[in-house]
Design a protein around this motif. Sequence first.
Motif, PDB file in Angstrom:
ATOM      1  N   GLU A  52       0.860  -1.189   0.000  1.00  0.00           N
ATOM      2  CA  GLU A  52       0.000   0.000   0.000  1.00  0.00           C
ATOM      3  C   GLU A  52       0.898   1.242   0.000  1.00  0.00           C
ATOM      4  OE1 GLU A  52      -3.475   0.432   0.136  1.00  0.00           O
ATOM      5  OE2 GLU A  52      -3.518  -1.690  -0.377  1.00  0.00           O
ATOM      6  N   PRO A  53       0.422   2.367  -0.549  1.00  0.00           N
ATOM      7  CA  PRO A  53       1.247   3.584  -0.493  1.00  0.00           C
ATOM      8  C   PRO A  53       1.338   4.128   0.930  1.00  0.00           C
ATOM      9  CG  PRO A  53      -0.861   4.021  -1.545  1.00  0.00           C
ATOM     10  CD  PRO A  53      -0.802   2.547  -1.300  1.00  0.00           C
ATOM     11  N   LYS A  54       2.519   4.585   1.303  1.00  0.00           N
ATOM     12  CA  LYS A  54       2.733   5.163   2.636  1.00  0.00           C
ATOM     13  C   LYS A  54       3.794   6.250   2.533  1.00  0.00           C
ATOM     14  CE  LYS A  54       6.489   2.351   4.403  1.00  0.00           C
ATOM     15  NZ  LYS A  54       7.335   3.442   4.831  1.00  0.00           N
ATOM     16  N   LEU A  55       3.873   7.104   3.532  1.00  0.00           N
ATOM     17  CA  LEU A  55       4.903   8.126   3.585  1.00  0.00           C
ATOM     18  C   LEU A  55       6.231   7.474   3.948  1.00  0.00           C
ATOM     19  CD1 LEU A  55       3.004  10.951   5.474  1.00  0.00           C
ATOM     20  CD2 LEU A  55       3.696  10.962   3.092  1.00  0.00           C
ATOM     21  N   PRO A  56       7.328   7.915   3.329  1.00  0.00           N
ATOM     22  CA  PRO A  56       8.616   7.296   3.636  1.00  0.00           C
ATOM     23  C   PRO A  56       9.061   7.578   5.070  1.00  0.00           C
ATOM     24  CG  PRO A  56       8.872   9.088   2.050  1.00  0.00           C
ATOM     25  CD  PRO A  56       7.415   8.929   2.289  1.00  0.00           C
ATOM     26  N   HIS A  57       9.780   6.635   5.640  1.00  0.00           N
ATOM     27  CA  HIS A  57      10.340   6.728   7.006  1.00  0.00           C
ATOM     28  C   HIS A  57       9.254   6.824   8.061  1.00  0.00           C
ATOM     29  CE1 HIS A  57      14.205   7.256   5.069  1.00  0.00           C
ATOM     30  NE2 HIS A  57      13.697   8.248   4.380  1.00  0.00           N
ATOM     31  N   ARG A  58       8.110   6.198   7.810  1.00  0.00           N
ATOM     32  CA  ARG A  58       7.017   6.180   8.782  1.00  0.00           C
ATOM     33  C   ARG A  58       6.403   4.791   8.824  1.00  0.00           C
ATOM     34  NH1 ARG A  58       7.492  11.105   6.898  1.00  0.00           N
ATOM     35  NH2 ARG A  58       7.125  12.895   8.225  1.00  0.00           N
ATOM     36  N   VAL A  59       5.738   4.490   9.936  1.00  0.00           N
ATOM     37  CA  VAL A  59       5.042   3.218  10.075  1.00  0.00           C
ATOM     38  C   VAL A  59       3.890   3.175   9.072  1.00  0.00           C
ATOM     39  CG1 VAL A  59       3.684   1.792  11.662  1.00  0.00           C
ATOM     40  CG2 VAL A  59       5.654   3.061  12.507  1.00  0.00           C
ATOM     41  N   CYS A  60       3.709   2.031   8.439  1.00  0.00           N
ATOM     42  CA  CYS A  60       2.617   1.872   7.480  1.00  0.00           C
ATOM     43  C   CYS A  60       1.296   1.923   8.233  1.00  0.00           C
ATOM     44  CB  CYS A  60       2.758   0.547   6.735  1.00  0.00           C
ATOM     45  SG  CYS A  60       1.395   0.206   5.611  1.00  0.00           S
ATOM     46  N   PRO A  61       0.358   2.801   7.853  1.00  0.00           N
ATOM     47  CA  PRO A  61      -0.918   2.882   8.570  1.00  0.00           C
ATOM     48  C   PRO A  61      -1.818   1.682   8.312  1.00  0.00           C
ATOM     49  CG  PRO A  61      -0.909   4.384   6.706  1.00  0.00           C
ATOM     50  CD  PRO A  61       0.468   3.795   6.798  1.00  0.00           C
ATOM     51  N   ASN A  62      -1.513   0.907   7.279  1.00  0.00           N
ATOM     52  CA  ASN A  62      -2.364  -0.231   6.936  1.00  0.00           C
ATOM     53  C   ASN A  62      -1.973  -1.488   7.711  1.00  0.00           C
ATOM     54  OD1 ASN A  62      -4.458  -1.386   5.380  1.00  0.00           O
ATOM     55  ND2 ASN A  62      -2.943  -2.344   4.067  1.00  0.00           N
ATOM     56  N   CYS A  63      -0.668  -1.810   7.758  1.00  0.00           N
ATOM     57  CA  CYS A  63      -0.229  -3.064   8.387  1.00  0.00           C
ATOM     58  C   CYS A  63       0.636  -2.859   9.633  1.00  0.00           C
ATOM     59  CB  CYS A  63       0.525  -3.908   7.369  1.00  0.00           C
ATOM     60  SG  CYS A  63       2.078  -3.185   6.804  1.00  0.00           S
ATOM     61  N   ASN A  64       0.952  -1.615   9.977  1.00  0.00           N
ATOM     62  CA  ASN A  64       1.736  -1.266  11.168  1.00  0.00           C
ATOM     63  C   ASN A  64       3.146  -1.842  11.161  1.00  0.00           C
ATOM     64  OD1 ASN A  64      -0.369   0.222  12.341  1.00  0.00           O
ATOM     65  ND2 ASN A  64      -1.309  -1.666  13.073  1.00  0.00           N
ATOM     66  N   TYR A  65       3.747  -1.990   9.984  1.00  0.00           N
ATOM     67  CA  TYR A  65       5.119  -2.471   9.876  1.00  0.00           C
ATOM     68  C   TYR A  65       6.042  -1.300   9.558  1.00  0.00           C
ATOM     69  CZ  TYR A  65       4.663  -7.518  10.143  1.00  0.00           C
ATOM     70  OH  TYR A  65       4.484  -8.804  10.598  1.00  0.00           O
ATOM     71  N   TYR A  66       7.265  -1.370  10.102  1.00  0.00           N
ATOM     72  CA  TYR A  66       8.321  -0.408   9.771  1.00  0.00           C
ATOM     73  C   TYR A  66       9.642  -1.154   9.802  1.00  0.00           C
ATOM     74  CZ  TYR A  66      11.417   3.593   9.777  1.00  0.00           C
ATOM     75  OH  TYR A  66      12.395   4.501   9.450  1.00  0.00           O
ATOM     76  N   ASP A  67      10.404  -1.062   8.730  1.00  0.00           N
ATOM     77  CA  ASP A  67      11.709  -1.701   8.623  1.00  0.00           C
ATOM     78  C   ASP A  67      11.622  -3.216   8.848  1.00  0.00           C
ATOM     79  OD1 ASP A  67      14.415  -1.600   8.063  1.00  0.00           O
ATOM     80  OD2 ASP A  67      14.996  -1.301  10.174  1.00  0.00           O
ATOM     81  N   GLY A  68      10.535  -3.820   8.353  1.00  0.00           N
ATOM     82  CA  GLY A  68      10.369  -5.272   8.450  1.00  0.00           C
ATOM     83  C   GLY A  68       9.916  -5.761   9.808  1.00  0.00           C
ATOM     84  N   LYS A  69       9.601  -4.862  10.725  1.00  0.00           N
ATOM     85  CA  LYS A  69       9.179  -5.264  12.070  1.00  0.00           C
ATOM     86  C   LYS A  69       7.767  -4.756  12.337  1.00  0.00           C
ATOM     87  CE  LYS A  69      13.861  -4.550  13.530  1.00  0.00           C
ATOM     88  NZ  LYS A  69      14.536  -3.315  13.272  1.00  0.00           N
ATOM     89  N   ASP A  70       6.978  -5.560  13.067  1.00  0.00           N
ATOM     90  CA  ASP A  70       5.630  -5.161  13.457  1.00  0.00           C
ATOM     91  C   ASP A  70       5.755  -4.234  14.662  1.00  0.00           C
ATOM     92  OD1 ASP A  70       2.936  -4.879  13.708  1.00  0.00           O
ATOM     93  OD2 ASP A  70       2.546  -6.924  14.382  1.00  0.00           O
ATOM     94  N   ILE A  71       5.402  -2.977  14.491  1.00  0.00           N
ATOM     95  CA  ILE A  71       5.598  -1.976  15.543  1.00  0.00           C
ATOM     96  C   ILE A  71       4.479  -2.023  16.587  1.00  0.00           C
ATOM     97  CG2 ILE A  71       5.846   0.505  15.966  1.00  0.00           C
ATOM     98  CD1 ILE A  71       8.210  -0.760  14.516  1.00  0.00           C
ATOM     99  N   MET A  72       3.267  -2.265  16.167  1.00  0.00           N
ATOM    100  CA  MET A  72       2.120  -2.214  17.077  1.00  0.00           C
ATOM    101  C   MET A  72       1.785  -3.578  17.672  1.00  0.00           C
ATOM    102  SD  MET A  72       1.213   0.866  17.121  1.00  0.00           S
ATOM    103  CE  MET A  72       1.469   2.354  16.224  1.00  0.00           C
ATOM    104  N   ALA A  73       2.737  -4.500  17.733  1.00  0.00           N
ATOM    105  CA  ALA A  73       2.481  -5.830  18.290  1.00  0.00           C
ATOM    106  C   ALA A  73       2.300  -5.721  19.802  1.00  0.00           C
ATOM    107  CB  ALA A  73       3.625  -6.774  17.965  1.00  0.00           C
ATOM    108  N   ASP A  74       1.416  -6.548  20.324  1.00  0.00           N
ATOM    109  CA  ASP A  74       1.181  -6.548  21.783  1.00  0.00           C
ATOM    110  C   ASP A  74       2.172  -7.399  22.492  1.00  0.00           C
ATOM    111  OD1 ASP A  74      -0.911  -4.799  21.623  1.00  0.00           O
ATOM    112  OD2 ASP A  74      -2.409  -6.359  21.340  1.00  0.00           O
TER     113      ASP A  74
END
Length: 58
Positions: free
Chosen positions: A36-58
Amino acid sequence: MAVPKRKTSKSKRDSRRAPNMKMKAPGLSECPQCHEPKLPHRVCPNCNYYDGKDIMAD
């Protein structure tokens, strides 16, 4: 020192400034996870991944 002979009108002044006031569309990049399109250097708002890691994981 140079001094203007006449007052510069608002339209003349604003037309000179106008080219610098254009808004630019943000540069979008593609998320490597969900494509999906996203702003560079930011967490993806669709899947919450950044740099291959899930940021919003519990």
